[in-house]
Design a protein around this motif. Structure first.
Motif, PDB file in Angstrom:
ATOM      1  N   ASN A  91       0.837  -1.203   0.000  1.00  0.00           N
ATOM      2  CA  ASN A  91       0.000   0.000   0.000  1.00  0.00           C
ATOM      3  C   ASN A  91       0.869   1.251   0.000  1.00  0.00           C
ATOM      4  O   ASN A  91       0.602   2.200  -0.728  1.00  0.00           O
ATOM      5  CB  ASN A  91      -0.930   0.019   1.214  1.00  0.00           C
ATOM      6  N   ARG A  92       1.902   1.235   0.828  1.00  0.00           N
ATOM      7  CA  ARG A  92       2.820   2.380   0.908  1.00  0.00           C
ATOM      8  C   ARG A  92       3.480   2.630  -0.454  1.00  0.00           C
ATOM      9  O   ARG A  92       3.485   3.760  -0.961  1.00  0.00           O
ATOM     10  CB  ARG A  92       3.894   2.107   1.966  1.00  0.00           C
ATOM     11  N   ILE A  93       4.005   1.596  -1.049  1.00  0.00           N
ATOM     12  CA  ILE A  93       4.691   1.723  -2.345  1.00  0.00           C
ATOM     13  C   ILE A  93       3.722   2.209  -3.419  1.00  0.00           C
ATOM     14  O   ILE A  93       4.042   3.120  -4.192  1.00  0.00           O
ATOM     15  CB  ILE A  93       5.336   0.380  -2.744  1.00  0.00           C
ATOM     16  N   ASN A  94       2.527   1.620  -3.475  1.00  0.00           N
ATOM     17  CA  ASN A  94       1.544   2.026  -4.479  1.00  0.00           C
ATOM     18  C   ASN A  94       1.151   3.491  -4.329  1.00  0.00           C
ATOM     19  O   ASN A  94       1.021   4.209  -5.327  1.00  0.00           O
ATOM     20  CB  ASN A  94       0.299   1.131  -4.420  1.00  0.00           C
ATOM     21  N   CYS A  95       0.963   3.936  -3.096  1.00  0.00           N
ATOM     22  CA  CYS A  95       0.601   5.341  -2.865  1.00  0.00           C
ATOM     23  C   CYS A  95       1.737   6.278  -3.262  1.00  0.00           C
ATOM     24  O   CYS A  95       1.501   7.309  -3.906  1.00  0.00           O
ATOM     25  CB  CYS A  95       0.207   5.561  -1.411  1.00  0.00           C
ATOM     26  N   LEU A  96       2.956   5.934  -2.885  1.00  0.00           N
ATOM     27  CA  LEU A  96       4.093   6.786  -3.234  1.00  0.00           C
ATOM     28  C   LEU A  96       4.299   6.819  -4.747  1.00  0.00           C
ATOM     29  O   LEU A  96       4.565   7.875  -5.319  1.00  0.00           O
ATOM     30  CB  LEU A  96       5.346   6.325  -2.500  1.00  0.00           C
ATOM     31  N   LYS A  97       4.137   5.672  -5.415  1.00  0.00           N
ATOM     32  CA  LYS A  97       4.250   5.631  -6.881  1.00  0.00           C
ATOM     33  C   LYS A  97       3.155   6.465  -7.542  1.00  0.00           C
ATOM     34  O   LYS A  97       3.368   7.054  -8.595  1.00  0.00           O
ATOM     35  CB  LYS A  97       4.165   4.188  -7.387  1.00  0.00           C
ATOM     36  N   ALA A  98       1.980   6.496  -6.925  1.00  0.00           N
ATOM     37  CA  ALA A  98       0.848   7.249  -7.485  1.00  0.00           C
ATOM     38  C   ALA A  98       0.972   8.746  -7.246  1.00  0.00           C
ATOM     39  O   ALA A  98       0.179   9.525  -7.760  1.00  0.00           O
ATOM     40  CB  ALA A  98      -0.463   6.725  -6.909  1.00  0.00           C
ATOM     41  N   GLY A  99       1.952   9.154  -6.437  1.00  0.00           N
ATOM     42  CA  GLY A  99       2.199  10.582  -6.250  1.00  0.00           C
ATOM     43  C   GLY A  99       1.961  11.128  -4.860  1.00  0.00           C
ATOM     44  O   GLY A  99       1.983  12.344  -4.663  1.00  0.00           O
ATOM     45  N   ALA A 100       1.731  10.259  -3.866  1.00  0.00           N
ATOM     46  CA  ALA A 100       1.570  10.744  -2.491  1.00  0.00           C
ATOM     47  C   ALA A 100       2.850  11.435  -2.037  1.00  0.00           C
ATOM     48  O   ALA A 100       3.952  10.975  -2.338  1.00  0.00           O
ATOM     49  CB  ALA A 100       1.227   9.596  -1.548  1.00  0.00           C
ATOM     50  N   SER A 101       2.697  12.523  -1.311  1.00  0.00           N
ATOM     51  CA  SER A 101       3.865  13.230  -0.766  1.00  0.00           C
ATOM     52  C   SER A 101       4.490  12.455   0.379  1.00  0.00           C
ATOM     53  O   SER A 101       5.691  12.564   0.625  1.00  0.00           O
ATOM     54  CB  SER A 101       3.462  14.621  -0.274  1.00  0.00           C
ATOM     55  N   ASP A 102       3.672  11.672   1.091  1.00  0.00           N
ATOM     56  CA  ASP A 102       4.156  10.835   2.182  1.00  0.00           C
ATOM     57  C   ASP A 102       3.083   9.813   2.527  1.00  0.00           C
ATOM     58  O   ASP A 102       1.922   9.969   2.160  1.00  0.00           O
ATOM     59  CB  ASP A 102       4.496  11.679   3.421  1.00  0.00           C
ATOM     60  N   PHE A 103       3.487   8.763   3.214  1.00  0.00           N
ATOM     61  CA  PHE A 103       2.600   7.705   3.697  1.00  0.00           C
ATOM     62  C   PHE A 103       2.982   7.485   5.146  1.00  0.00           C
ATOM     63  O   PHE A 103       4.110   7.086   5.432  1.00  0.00           O
ATOM     64  CB  PHE A 103       2.814   6.426   2.878  1.00  0.00           C
ATOM     65  N   ILE A 104       2.078   7.794   6.053  1.00  0.00           N
ATOM     66  CA  ILE A 104       2.382   7.748   7.487  1.00  0.00           C
ATOM     67  C   ILE A 104       1.517   6.683   8.148  1.00  0.00           C
ATOM     68  O   ILE A 104       0.299   6.662   7.965  1.00  0.00           O
ATOM     69  CB  ILE A 104       2.145   9.130   8.131  1.00  0.00           C
ATOM     70  N   THR A 105       2.163   5.811   8.906  1.00  0.00           N
ATOM     71  CA  THR A 105       1.463   4.724   9.574  1.00  0.00           C
ATOM     72  C   THR A 105       0.986   5.159  10.952  1.00  0.00           C
ATOM     73  O   THR A 105       1.717   5.794  11.705  1.00  0.00           O
ATOM     74  CB  THR A 105       2.399   3.496   9.705  1.00  0.00           C
ATOM     75  N   LYS A 106      -0.277   4.832  11.257  1.00  0.00           N
ATOM     76  CA  LYS A 106      -0.850   5.070  12.585  1.00  0.00           C
ATOM     77  C   LYS A 106      -0.424   3.923  13.489  1.00  0.00           C
ATOM     78  O   LYS A 106      -0.348   2.797  13.013  1.00  0.00           O
ATOM     79  CB  LYS A 106      -2.377   5.100  12.517  1.00  0.00           C
ATOM     80  N   PRO A 107      -0.186   4.133  14.743  1.00  0.00           N
ATOM     81  CA  PRO A 107      -0.165   5.439  15.406  1.00  0.00           C
ATOM     82  C   PRO A 107       1.086   6.228  15.019  1.00  0.00           C
ATOM     83  O   PRO A 107       2.115   5.658  14.675  1.00  0.00           O
ATOM     84  CB  PRO A 107      -0.161   5.083  16.895  1.00  0.00           C
ATOM     85  N   PHE A 108       0.982   7.522  15.077  1.00  0.00           N
ATOM     86  CA  PHE A 108       2.085   8.412  14.703  1.00  0.00           C
ATOM     87  C   PHE A 108       2.296   9.429  15.809  1.00  0.00           C
ATOM     88  O   PHE A 108       1.432   9.641  16.646  1.00  0.00           O
ATOM     89  CB  PHE A 108       1.789   9.119  13.374  1.00  0.00           C
ATOM     90  N   ASN A 109       3.462  10.050  15.789  1.00  0.00           N
ATOM     91  CA  ASN A 109       3.773  11.119  16.724  1.00  0.00           C
ATOM     92  C   ASN A 109       3.150  12.402  16.159  1.00  0.00           C
ATOM     93  O   ASN A 109       3.484  12.807  15.041  1.00  0.00           O
ATOM     94  CB  ASN A 109       5.293  11.261  16.852  1.00  0.00           C
ATOM     95  N   PRO A 110       2.242  13.063  16.890  1.00  0.00           N
ATOM     96  CA  PRO A 110       1.582  14.270  16.378  1.00  0.00           C
ATOM     97  C   PRO A 110       2.556  15.382  15.981  1.00  0.00           C
ATOM     98  O   PRO A 110       2.329  16.069  14.984  1.00  0.00           O
ATOM     99  CB  PRO A 110       0.695  14.720  17.542  1.00  0.00           C
TER     100      PRO A 110
END
Length: 130
Positions: A91-110
């Motif tokens: 999912n991360r790779i597909n989103c980045l290839k499609a042009g996402a600026s970043d892919f952040i996994t939850k939970p994350f540091n605010p």
């Protein structure tokens, strides 16, 4: 003037959390679906500088929204950050290839999320003026 963010998440608690943590630094509008996000985008007065979208949305998911935006002459330059509760590498790779600026996994540091958004917006402003 604060940068406008469009936050898309189908979980009410996550929408409230994101609006709370980002609302002091950004003008944050929240919606619960990709379809609602498109309604916001069609209103020029509400067009954001960055979209923060959950990957797993009901209806049009975050990936489908990303692909739609990046194929649009009007919205292709709009930065999109994808959030996901699943650290699925495909999912991360597909989103980045499609042009996402970043892919952040939850939970994350605010704080980290805010810093990443600020960096993307700053980089995007530099690209727009170059």
């Amino acid at each position: 003037m604060k940068s406008k963010l469009l936050i898309i998440d189908d979980n009410e608690m996550m929408r409230s959390f994101l609006k709370h943590i980002l609302g002091s630094s950004f003008e944050a509008e929240v919606v619960s679906s990709g379809e609602e996000a498109l309604e916001v985008l069609h209103d020029k007065a509400r067009t954001p500088q960055l979209i923060l979208a959950d990957f797993d949305l009901d209806g049009m998911n975050g990936y489908e929204l990303l692909v739609y935006l990046k194929s649009s002459a009007v919205y292709k330059h709009l930065p999109v950050v994808i959030l996901s509760g699943k650290g699925n590498s495909n999912n991360r790779i597909n989103c980045l290839k499609a042009g996402a600026s970043d892919f952040i996994t939850k939970p994350f540091n605010p704080v980290e999320l805010q810093v990443k958004i600020e960096g993307i917006l700053a980089s995007h402003q530099v690209q727009q003026t170059a």
